[in-house]
Design a protein around this motif. Structure first.
Motif, short mmCIF file in Angstrom:
data_model
loop_
_atom_site.label_atom_id
_atom_site.label_comp_id
_atom_site.label_asym_id
_atom_site.label_seq_id
_atom_site.Cartn_x
_atom_site.Cartn_y
_atom_site.Cartn_z
N GLY A 360 0.83 -1.20 0.00
CA GLY A 360 0.00 0.00 0.00
C GLY A 360 0.86 1.25 0.00
N ASP A 361 0.50 2.22 0.87
CA ASP A 361 1.28 3.46 0.96
C ASP A 361 1.78 3.69 2.38
N SER A 362 2.08 2.61 3.08
CA SER A 362 2.55 2.69 4.47
C SER A 362 4.07 2.64 4.54
N ALA A 363 4.60 3.08 5.68
CA ALA A 363 6.04 3.03 5.91
C ALA A 363 6.30 2.93 7.40
N VAL A 364 7.44 2.35 7.75
CA VAL A 364 7.93 2.37 9.12
C VAL A 364 9.03 3.42 9.19
N VAL A 365 8.75 4.53 9.83
CA VAL A 365 9.71 5.62 9.95
C VAL A 365 10.35 5.58 11.34
N ALA A 366 11.31 6.46 11.53
CA ALA A 366 11.96 6.61 12.84
C ALA A 366 12.20 8.10 13.02
N GLY A 367 11.22 8.78 13.57
CA GLY A 367 11.20 10.23 13.57
C GLY A 367 12.34 10.87 14.33
N VAL A 368 12.87 10.22 15.35
CA VAL A 368 13.95 10.79 16.15
C VAL A 368 15.31 10.40 15.60
N THR A 369 15.52 9.13 15.32
CA THR A 369 16.83 8.65 14.90
C THR A 369 17.07 8.78 13.40
N GLU A 370 16.01 8.91 12.61
CA GLU A 370 16.14 9.10 11.16
C GLU A 370 15.25 10.27 10.72
N PRO A 371 15.52 11.47 11.22
CA PRO A 371 14.61 12.58 10.96
C PRO A 371 14.51 12.96 9.49
N LYS A 372 15.62 12.96 8.76
CA LYS A 372 15.57 13.35 7.35
C LYS A 372 14.82 12.33 6.52
N GLU A 373 15.16 11.06 6.68
CA GLU A 373 14.47 10.02 5.92
C GLU A 373 12.99 9.96 6.26
N SER A 374 12.67 10.21 7.54
CA SER A 374 11.27 10.12 7.97
C SER A 374 10.42 11.27 7.45
N ALA A 375 11.06 12.36 7.05
CA ALA A 375 10.32 13.51 6.54
C ALA A 375 10.03 13.42 5.05
N LEU A 376 10.59 12.43 4.38
CA LEU A 376 10.40 12.30 2.94
C LEU A 376 8.93 12.02 2.61
N ILE A 377 8.50 12.51 1.47
CA ILE A 377 7.15 12.21 0.97
C ILE A 377 7.18 10.96 0.10
N GLY A 378 8.01 10.97 -0.94
CA GLY A 378 8.16 9.81 -1.79
C GLY A 378 9.15 8.82 -1.18
#
Length: 397
Positions: A360-378
């Motif tokens: 689908g359009d889900s993702a597992v982010v890591a907002g604290v430890t991976e802030p740049k990657e987690s902010a991506l849209i695509g």
């Protein structure tokens, strides 16, 4: 944080996940098939391509098959090469898993699947240090030849007397990823993408037998930052279309131009039900010593003895959103290479105890430890058609 859907979907069976077409129709098969016509020894492949004396591979970062088909107005030239068009007879191939740049470039340049070349994700565990290594940025640094010891196909072509060139941005010349995936022959750096197209055509014309690789990165960057549903991304696609036409119109006789991508991309909504935040979810963190991969394709390195519990919890929390497999399952199912492909010890330890491929359009982010990657849209990385399928377009003279 826990996620409690209104209904309780069943965990997805990893046996139902799409599998890359290693050995017959993946990125790793393109150069071996092309080099067969130049009588250059390469890994065996079931992909058959008509021979040509001069071969140019134009790789566009982020050019997914489904995205290209959805935007004929922005890419009229590329669309004219698609199946069903007047000129087109190509079909999509698959990227490989994970569908990410470091993995894909290594597959292109070595002709090997990730199970063999070992660049098995965006970030993977370095067993020698116990830390995760970013294979795109090569951080923390490790010896490239030890990390990926196989020769590149560009080196093989150069040794066989084929005039071999990489025509790309200057800052890629000395990167470890270039060294292990794309080196061999002559590197020619040009900042301007149009100049790269002109120079690539000149390099083809300068020899009776030639192999030229060229690359464009900015389509991927626009997708990450603005999303593939943005004007910025569509503008970049239109620019890519012009570059491809510019190169195609300059091809010397007895040449073939292949245009492909390293992965597709999906936009991930900025909503809690689409973005599972590892740093905020105690259930997902429990028993995980290291989080690898990226938002759409995760490697989970478990605390000793915790792998079965990690597997069970991630299957439950991500039910309906991801295929979750153990390392052995992912390998046996053919995610990293043809089913039954043996893994060298150096590669096996880089793959997570648990491997997660989002749908689908889900993702597992890591907002604290991976802030740049987690902010991506695509984002990209998984086995869905939107990420896996890439074009293999062809122009011959």
């Amino acid at each position: 944080m826990t996620h409690a859907p209104a209904h309780d979907p069943l965990p997805l069976d990893p046996r139902d996940a799409p599998v890359p077409r290693y050995g017959s129709g993946s990125l790793a098969d393109v150069l071996p098939a092309a080099l067969a016509g130049l009588e250059v020894a390469a890994p065996g492949t079931g992909l058959v391509l008509p021979p040509a004396d001069r071969v140019c591979l134009f790789l566009v970062d982020g050019l997914g098959w489904e995205l290209l088909r959805a935007h004929p107005g922005e890419a009229p030239f590329l669309s004219s090469l698609l199946p069903g068009s007047r000129a087109g007879d190509g079909a999509p191939i698959t990227s490989g898993f994970p569908a990410t740049t470091a993995t894909s470039l290594a597959s292109v340049g070595t002709g090997l699947a990730p199970a063999a070349h070992g660049l098995a994700g965006y970030k993977v565990l370095d067993p020698d240090t116990g830390e995760t290594m970013n294979q795109l940025r090569w951080e923390p640094w490790t010896e490239p030849a030890a990390w990926q010891p196989h020769p590149t196909l560009f080196q093989a072509a150069h040794a066989a007397g084929v005039a071999t060139s990489q025509v790309t941005a200057p800052h890629f010349e000395h990167t470890p990823l270039t060294r292990v995936a794309l080196s061999g022959g002559t590197f020619l750096g040009r900042l301007d993408a149009g100049e790269r197209m002109d120079l690539a055509a000149c390099r083809l014309a300068a020899a009776d037998r030639a192999l030229v690789y060229t690359y464009y990165a900015e389509l991927d960057g626009a997708g990450h930052r603005f999303g593939v549903d943005s004007d910025a991304w569509r503008g970049q696609l239109a620019h890519v279309d012009g570059l491809a036409r510019r190169l195609a119109e300059q091809l010397p006789p007895r040449s073939v131009l292949y245009i492909t991508g390293d992965h597709g991309m999906v936009d991930v909504p900025s909503t809690e039900d689409a973005r599972f935040d590892f740093d905020e979810d105690w259930e997902l963190r429990a028993g995980v010593a290291r989080l690898g991969g990226e938002g759409r394709a995760r490697h989970l390195y478990a605390v000793p003895g915790a792998a079965p519990d990690v597997y069970a919890v991630w299957r439950e929390v991500l039910a309906g959103h991801a295929w979750v497999a153990t390392r052995d399952e992912a390998v046996e199912l053919g995610w990293f290479g043809p089913p039954g492909t043996p893994l060298a010890a150096r590669v096996r330890q880089r793959i997570g105890d648990v491997v997660v491929a989002m749908t689908g359009d889900s993702a597992v982010v890591a907002g604290v430890t991976e802030p740049k990657e987690s902010a991506l849209i695509g984002m990209h990385g998984s086995v869905t058609p939107a990420e896996q399928l890439v074009p293999l377009l062809e122009v011959r003279t």
